[in-house]
Design a protein around this motif. Structure first.
Motif, PDB file in Angstrom:
ATOM      1  N   VAL A  41      22.650-119.174  -2.640  1.00 32.35           N
ATOM      2  CA  VAL A  41      22.237-120.419  -1.990  1.00 32.35           C
ATOM      3  C   VAL A  41      20.866-120.244  -1.343  1.00 32.35           C
ATOM      4  N   CYS A  42      20.623-119.084  -0.757  1.00 34.65           N
ATOM      5  CA  CYS A  42      19.330-118.803  -0.114  1.00 34.65           C
ATOM      6  C   CYS A  42      18.193-118.861  -1.130  1.00 34.65           C
ATOM      7  N   VAL A  43      18.383-118.266  -2.302  1.00 34.43           N
ATOM      8  CA  VAL A  43      17.357-118.299  -3.353  1.00 34.43           C
ATOM      9  C   VAL A  43      17.103-119.733  -3.797  1.00 34.43           C
ATOM     10  N   ILE A  44      18.176-120.518  -3.985  1.00 36.03           N
ATOM     11  CA  ILE A  44      18.037-121.913  -4.412  1.00 36.03           C
ATOM     12  C   ILE A  44      17.255-122.716  -3.371  1.00 36.03           C
ATOM     13  N   VAL A  45      17.593-122.534  -2.098  1.00 41.73           N
ATOM     14  CA  VAL A  45      16.927-123.277  -1.018  1.00 41.73           C
ATOM     15  C   VAL A  45      15.447-122.913  -0.935  1.00 41.73           C
ATOM     16  N   VAL A  46      15.140-121.606  -1.026  1.00 40.27           N
ATOM     17  CA  VAL A  46      13.740-121.154  -0.959  1.00 40.27           C
ATOM     18  C   VAL A  46      12.917-121.792  -2.079  1.00 40.27           C
ATOM     19  N   ILE A  47      13.461-121.829  -3.271  1.00 38.09           N
ATOM     20  CA  ILE A  47      12.740-122.408  -4.411  1.00 38.09           C
ATOM     21  C   ILE A  47      12.569-123.917  -4.239  1.00 38.09           C
ATOM     22  N   CYS A  48      13.611-124.589  -3.766  1.00 43.35           N
ATOM     23  CA  CYS A  48      13.538-126.046  -3.593  1.00 43.35           C
ATOM     24  C   CYS A  48      12.563-126.443  -2.478  1.00 43.35           C
ATOM     25  N   VAL A  49      12.508-125.653  -1.417  1.00 40.07           N
ATOM     26  CA  VAL A  49      11.676-125.992  -0.262  1.00 40.07           C
ATOM     27  C   VAL A  49      10.203-125.662  -0.507  1.00 40.07           C
ATOM     28  N   ASN A  50       9.945-124.531  -1.186  1.00 39.77           N
ATOM     29  CA  ASN A  50       8.566-124.075  -1.409  1.00 39.77           C
ATOM     30  C   ASN A  50       7.982-124.750  -2.654  1.00 39.77           C
ATOM     31  N   ARG A  51       7.033-125.651  -2.461  1.00 37.17           N
ATOM     32  CA  ARG A  51       6.463-126.414  -3.575  1.00 37.17           C
ATOM     33  C   ARG A  51       5.706-125.536  -4.573  1.00 37.17           C
ATOM     34  N   SER A  52       5.194-124.396  -4.110  1.00 39.81           N
ATOM     35  CA  SER A  52       4.465-123.500  -5.026  1.00 39.81           C
ATOM     36  C   SER A  52       5.394-122.865  -6.054  1.00 39.81           C
ATOM     37  N   LEU A  53       6.701-122.960  -5.820  1.00 36.88           N
ATOM     38  CA  LEU A  53       7.682-122.382  -6.744  1.00 36.88           C
ATOM     39  C   LEU A  53       8.290-123.425  -7.684  1.00 36.88           C
ATOM     40  N   HIS A  54       7.756-124.635  -7.684  1.00 37.95           N
ATOM     41  CA  HIS A  54       8.276-125.692  -8.556  1.00 37.95           C
ATOM     42  C   HIS A  54       7.662-125.545  -9.950  1.00 37.95           C
ATOM     43  N   GLU A  55       8.032-124.471 -10.605  1.00 36.47           N
ATOM     44  CA  GLU A  55       7.537-124.138 -11.940  1.00 36.47           C
ATOM     45  C   GLU A  55       8.725-123.841 -12.853  1.00 36.47           C
ATOM     46  N   PRO A  56       8.517-123.879 -14.189  1.00 36.69           N
ATOM     47  CA  PRO A  56       9.617-123.645 -15.123  1.00 36.69           C
ATOM     48  C   PRO A  56      10.380-122.340 -14.879  1.00 36.69           C
ATOM     49  N   MET A  57       9.649-121.258 -14.588  1.00 33.39           N
ATOM     50  CA  MET A  57      10.286-119.957 -14.375  1.00 33.39           C
ATOM     51  C   MET A  57      11.336-120.034 -13.272  1.00 33.39           C
ATOM     52  N   TYR A  58      10.994-120.735 -12.190  1.00 39.19           N
ATOM     53  CA  TYR A  58      11.902-120.802 -11.043  1.00 39.19           C
ATOM     54  C   TYR A  58      12.994-121.848 -11.232  1.00 39.19           C
ATOM     55  N   LEU A  59      12.761-122.820 -12.119  1.00 37.98           N
ATOM     56  CA  LEU A  59      13.835-123.732 -12.500  1.00 37.98           C
ATOM     57  C   LEU A  59      14.933-122.960 -13.235  1.00 37.98           C
ATOM     58  N   PHE A  60      14.529-122.046 -14.124  1.00 40.07           N
ATOM     59  CA  PHE A  60      15.506-121.202 -14.813  1.00 40.07           C
ATOM     60  C   PHE A  60      16.253-120.317 -13.815  1.00 40.07           C
ATOM     61  N   LEU A  61      15.544-119.841 -12.807  1.00 42.71           N
ATOM     62  CA  LEU A  61      16.175-119.005 -11.792  1.00 42.71           C
ATOM     63  C   LEU A  61      17.195-119.804 -10.969  1.00 42.71           C
ATOM     64  N   VAL A  62      16.868-121.064 -10.665  1.00 46.15           N
ATOM     65  CA  VAL A  62      17.828-121.934  -9.969  1.00 46.15           C
ATOM     66  C   VAL A  62      19.083-122.117 -10.826  1.00 46.15           C
ATOM     67  N   SER A  63      18.882-122.352 -12.123  1.00 44.42           N
ATOM     68  CA  SER A  63      20.015-122.491 -13.038  1.00 44.42           C
ATOM     69  C   SER A  63      20.863-121.224 -13.047  1.00 44.42           C
ATOM     70  N   LEU A  64      20.197-120.077 -13.021  1.00 42.60           N
ATOM     71  CA  LEU A  64      20.901-118.789 -12.999  1.00 42.60           C
ATOM     72  C   LEU A  64      21.739-118.655 -11.720  1.00 42.60           C
ATOM     73  N   CYS A  65      21.163-119.021 -10.588  1.00 37.49           N
ATOM     74  CA  CYS A  65      21.873-118.906  -9.309  1.00 37.49           C
ATOM     75  C   CYS A  65      23.037-119.896  -9.219  1.00 37.49           C
ATOM     76  N   VAL A  66      22.832-121.114  -9.729  1.00 32.35           N
ATOM     77  CA  VAL A  66      23.932-122.092  -9.773  1.00 32.35           C
ATOM     78  C   VAL A  66      25.072-121.550 -10.637  1.00 32.35           C
ATOM     79  N   ASN A  67      24.712-120.906 -11.734  1.00 27.74           N
ATOM     80  CA  ASN A  67      25.732-120.322 -12.604  1.00 27.74           C
ATOM     81  C   ASN A  67      26.476-119.178 -11.912  1.00 27.74           C
ATOM     82  N   GLU A  68      25.764-118.387 -11.096  1.00 30.04           N
ATOM     83  CA  GLU A  68      26.430-117.310 -10.352  1.00 30.04           C
ATOM     84  C   GLU A  68      27.457-117.893  -9.376  1.00 30.04           C
TER      85      GLU A  68
END
Length: 309
Positions: A41-68
């Protein structure tokens, strides 16, 4: 003898008689689950809050964390109930639901890691064309296809297993396992075996091809490129490669434990081998990628500070 017309529950024979130690194992499992949920949840929140991380690579990482979170929720609450229970039984409906959850978790995990490897190939080998070839909308579409394909694939697997006539209800495992349920069948399992074999080939071959292609290309660039290129490749690929190897070893452990004769292996080691891919991967990913995100966020803050000076 029990057939599926009257089957209402399965018995899980993989649990050990640990007496009062069950309470220790219960609290250890609670802590593992809490850390897993908090870290992802912490990784997902950090990516969602930080606009510099709104890139395809981090979208895949969010998907990975949701799957975990999805896979962990299909295992940990179930484990907690079984640890405290004297009779290790599970209803047939809950068992098939868990099979669907854990199998789709594994499939989404492997496919997401495969897409992430291709994303890293584009970033390292085609940096000037990366933004054109991997847009946010394309990444979103890939994530949607991965989840939809995995759900449809294992809905078919589940429908084939549910129709079987079962002549037993004892599963030699800590959780429900489709392979072990099919082994209980006394009806024809030819369709299940053919689809299962076809499914295994697809599950392994489809993700493996982009992974091999991507890393072969990345290695070529590393050997022929500059020192800066090699440093970029190492920094961006290390978490992904570590996650990929960890998950692959975990799956190999699970296959070995469920299909091979493990009678000569200590019971605690058998338990560890069967649970590794479901416990260690959801813990490992947010820790590995969390360190990388921390470095990126620190660099962004330094950049902003220098920009204001």
């Amino acid at each position: 003898m029990m057939v599926n017309s009257t089957l209402s529950y399965f018995i899980l024979s993989g649990y050990l008689d640990v007496g009062t130690l069950r309470y220790l194992y219960f609290w250890i499992t609670v802590m593992l689950y809490a850390v897993t949920v908090a870290a992802n949840v912490c990784v997902i929140v950090v990516i969602c809050v930080n606009r510099s991380l709104h890139e395809p690579m981090y979208l895949f990482l969010v998907s990975l964390c949701v799957n975990e979170l999805y896979g962990s929720s299909g295992l940990f609450p179930f484990l907690l109930l079984q640890i405290l229970s004297d009779l290790h039984t599970v209803s047939a409906a809950a068992c098939f639901l868990q099979i669907f959850c854990l199998y789709t978790y594994a499939h989404v995990e492997f496919l997401t890691l495969a897409v992430m490897s291709y994303d890293r190939y584009l970033a390292i080998c085609c940096p000037l064309r990366y933004n054109a070839r991997m847009t946010f909308n394309k990444a979103l579409l890939l994530v949607a296809v991965i989840w939809l394909y995995s759900f449809v694939k294992f809905l078919i697997t589940l429908s084939l297993s549910v129709r079987l006539t079962l002549c037993g209800n004892v599963i030699n495992s800590l959780y429900c396992h489709n392979f072990l349920v099919v082994k209980l069948a006394c009806s024809d399992t030819k369709v299940n075996n053919i689809y299962g074999l076809f499914g295994i080939v697809l599950t392994i071959a489809v993700p493996l091809l982009p992974i091999l292609f991507s890393y072969i290309k990345i290695l070529r660039v590393c050997f022929s490129g500059s020192r800066r290129t090699r440093q970029k490749a190492v920094s961006t690929c290390t978490p992904h490669l570590a996650s990929l190897l960890n998950f692959s070893f975990g799956c190999c452990f699970e296959i070995l434990q469920s299909r091979a004769d493990m009678s000569g292996v200590p019971n605690m080691l058998r338990v560890f081998l069967s649970l590794y891919w479901l416990i260690c991967q959801p813990l490992f990913n947010p820790l590995m990628y969390g360190l990388q995100l921390f470095k990126i966020c620190s660099l962004c803050k330094q950049h902003l500070l220098f920009g204001k000076m």
